[in-house]
Design a protein around this motif. Structure first.
Motif, PDB file in Angstrom:
ATOM      1  N   SER A   2       7.927  -1.801  -0.139  1.00 14.96           N
ATOM      2  CA  SER A   2       7.130  -3.051  -0.909  1.00 14.96           C
ATOM      3  C   SER A   2       7.936  -4.335  -0.646  1.00 14.96           C
ATOM      4  N   THR A   3       7.342  -5.544  -0.616  1.00 17.55           N
ATOM      5  CA  THR A   3       7.777  -6.808  -0.468  1.00 17.55           C
ATOM      6  C   THR A   3       8.475  -7.226  -1.843  1.00 17.55           C
ATOM      7  N   VAL A  57      -2.908  -5.615  -7.001  1.00 15.57           N
ATOM      8  CA  VAL A  57      -1.897  -5.742  -6.022  1.00 15.57           C
ATOM      9  C   VAL A  57      -0.640  -5.140  -7.268  1.00 15.57           C
ATOM     10  N   GLY A  58       0.064  -4.233  -6.477  1.00 15.63           N
ATOM     11  CA  GLY A  58       1.234  -3.563  -7.262  1.00 15.63           C
ATOM     12  C   GLY A  58       2.230  -4.174  -7.708  1.00 15.63           C
ATOM     13  N   THR A  59       2.740  -3.767  -8.799  1.00 20.35           N
ATOM     14  CA  THR A  59       3.961  -4.385  -9.434  1.00 20.35           C
ATOM     15  C   THR A  59       5.188  -4.435  -8.679  1.00 20.35           C
ATOM     16  N   HIS A 103       1.977   1.656   0.829  1.00 21.93           N
ATOM     17  CA  HIS A 103       2.641   0.778   1.310  1.00 21.93           C
ATOM     18  C   HIS A 103       2.492   0.793   3.139  1.00 21.93           C
ATOM     19  N   GLY A 104       1.159   0.855   3.488  1.00 16.64           N
ATOM     20  CA  GLY A 104       0.776   0.902   4.804  1.00 16.64           C
ATOM     21  C   GLY A 104       0.907  -0.196   5.459  1.00 16.64           C
ATOM     22  N   VAL A 227      -1.622  -0.884  12.213  1.00 15.63           N
ATOM     23  CA  VAL A 227      -2.293   0.001  12.290  1.00 15.63           C
ATOM     24  C   VAL A 227      -2.066   0.984  10.867  1.00 15.63           C
ATOM     25  N   LEU A 228      -2.959   1.276  10.104  1.00 20.98           N
ATOM     26  CA  LEU A 228      -2.846   2.097   9.006  1.00 20.98           C
ATOM     27  C   LEU A 228      -3.634   3.628   9.423  1.00 20.98           C
ATOM     28  N   GLY A 229      -2.623   4.655   9.019  1.00 19.03           N
ATOM     29  CA  GLY A 229      -3.121   5.953   9.135  1.00 19.03           C
ATOM     30  C   GLY A 229      -3.391   6.415  10.614  1.00 19.03           C
TER      31      GLY A 229
END
Length: 394
Positions: A2-3, A57-59, A103-104, A227-229
């Motif tokens: 994560s950022t 949006v994640g914590t 986190h992709g 790219v994801l997955g």
């Protein structure tokens, strides 16, 4: 990874306590959006300013970390106001929810998304459906192809039913590689990248302002890591990325099933409320009192209310548990309850229910779209029946 949380400190704070105000603001323009079939820019701005477009949006990214239950509550309210706005918003909410868990996205790209989201509505959607393939949930490989280049990838193909296409900032484009063996994944494309063309093809019965148009990609460049997955052929369907991620307590597909159901339950709530007002205000001269005073109308409205209360209770409980086991069944039950409620409302009042000056006919057209979304009823009920008959149901 994560950022830093500081990257998202400027995100608008979600005001879940003001959902009624958001519903009213969206409802004020829903009729206009339906008639013009234009992208509901003003409605999306309302959702953004209320902090709801970045609710999930994640914590770890400095966001509010909205839960599945929060999302269902929000999408019900948005659907009650304007389901086209709700559907476009849902796609972005799902993308942020997936990022919070997988986190992709490359860190620098997602940081860019958050920076823009602090300033304006920044829409994301996963583009998967194609003219020949149809819905990928029923199997098959995409014709859209990613070819290796010295800088990364080059994307060529054609997607249909791309919700909110003209308003998107990022597209997660499901494609196959030109490798042997073939791999599939979701390629992250910013919509100002050269080679993208949006064709205005959406002319639908309902959710007309969702602008689910065609998008073509002609040798669109994509960075190597965007790219994801990316994995083997096919894989489990996921509306969020290129494969079927299972994270923590729940499969992310539950978000799609329950979020979509919430939108159409919201439509049914809007229809119910309009019906109640109409019956209270309509006073036929031969009766001399409101239709709402007649036992037949009271009983039918009571039946509608019973069905919607039951559907809402099921939806809320399933979302709060975050257990994906019954999410698809809940989507089927809730969506069909919503459709039945609106149809009963139309049947109850006759021609007035199908008159364009009344919103009930719009609610009917919109709610019928609930049957189209993945997972569809035959797939859900077939799977539930097999599980029960084979002794594997929970």
């Amino acid at each position: 990874m994560s950022t830093p949380a500081a990257d998202a400190q400027a995100l608008p704070k979600p005001r879940l306590s003001h959902l009624l105000d958001v519903t009213a603001a969206l409802a004020a323009h829903a009729e206009t959006h339906d008639r013009t079939a234009e992208l509901p820019v003003d409605g999306l701005a309302v959702v953004h300013e209320a902090g709801l477009l970045t609710l999930t949006v994640g914590t770890g990214y400095g966001g509010p970390g909205g839960t599945l239950a929060d999302t269902v509550r929000t999408l019900t309210a948005l659907g009650q106001g304007d389901p086209s706005v709700a559907l476009i918003s849902a796609m972005t909410l799902f993308a942020h929810a997936a990022q919070a868990r997988t986190h992709g996205w490359p860190a620098e790209l997602y940081a860019e998304v958050l920076a823009e989201s602090a300033q304006r509505p920044t829409l994301i959607n996963a583009l998967r459906v194609e003219p020949d393939l149809g819905t990928p949930a029923r199997g098959g490989l995409p014709a859209t192809t990613a070819r290796r280049t010295a800088q990364g990838w080059e994307l060529t193909g054609h997607k249909i039913f791309s919700t909110g296409a003209a308003g998107l900032r990022w597209m997660q484009v499901w494609a196959r590689t030109d490798e042997d063996p073939v791999r599939t994944g979701a390629f992250l494309v910013r919509t100002d990248t050269p080679g993208i063309e949006i064709e205005r093809t959406w002319d639908h019965l309902g959710l007309r302002a969702s602008r689910s148009d065609d998008v073509t990609f002609d040798r669109v460049p994509v960075a190597a890591g965007a790219v994801l997955g990316l994995g083997g052929q096919g894989g489990a369907f996921s509306p969020f990325a290129g494969g079927g991620e299972v994270v923590g307590r729940g499969d992310l597909r539950a978000w799609n099933a329950l979020g979509i159901a919430a939108i159409y339950l919201g439509v049914a709530y809007a229809a119910r409320d309009w019906l109640a007002g109409y019956l209270q205000e309509r006073v036929p001269t031969n009766l001399g009192r409101p239709l709402a005073s007649l036992p037949r109308f009271q009983s039918e409205v009571g039946a509608i209310q019973a069905s919607l209360v039951s559907a809402g209770t099921l939806l809320t409980a399933t979302a709060e548990s975050e257990d994906p086991t019954h999410a698809n069944l809940a989507k089927t039950v809730v969506t069909n309850a919503a459709i039945d409620a609106v149809q009963r409302a139309v049947a109850l009042i006759g021609n007035a229910g199908l008159t364009r000056r009344n919103p009930l006919e719009r609610h009917l057209r919109d709610v019928l779209c609930g049957r189209i979304h993945t997972p569809q009823d035959d797939v859900v009920l077939g799977a539930a029946g097999r599980d029960l008959l084979e002794g594997t149901a929970r």
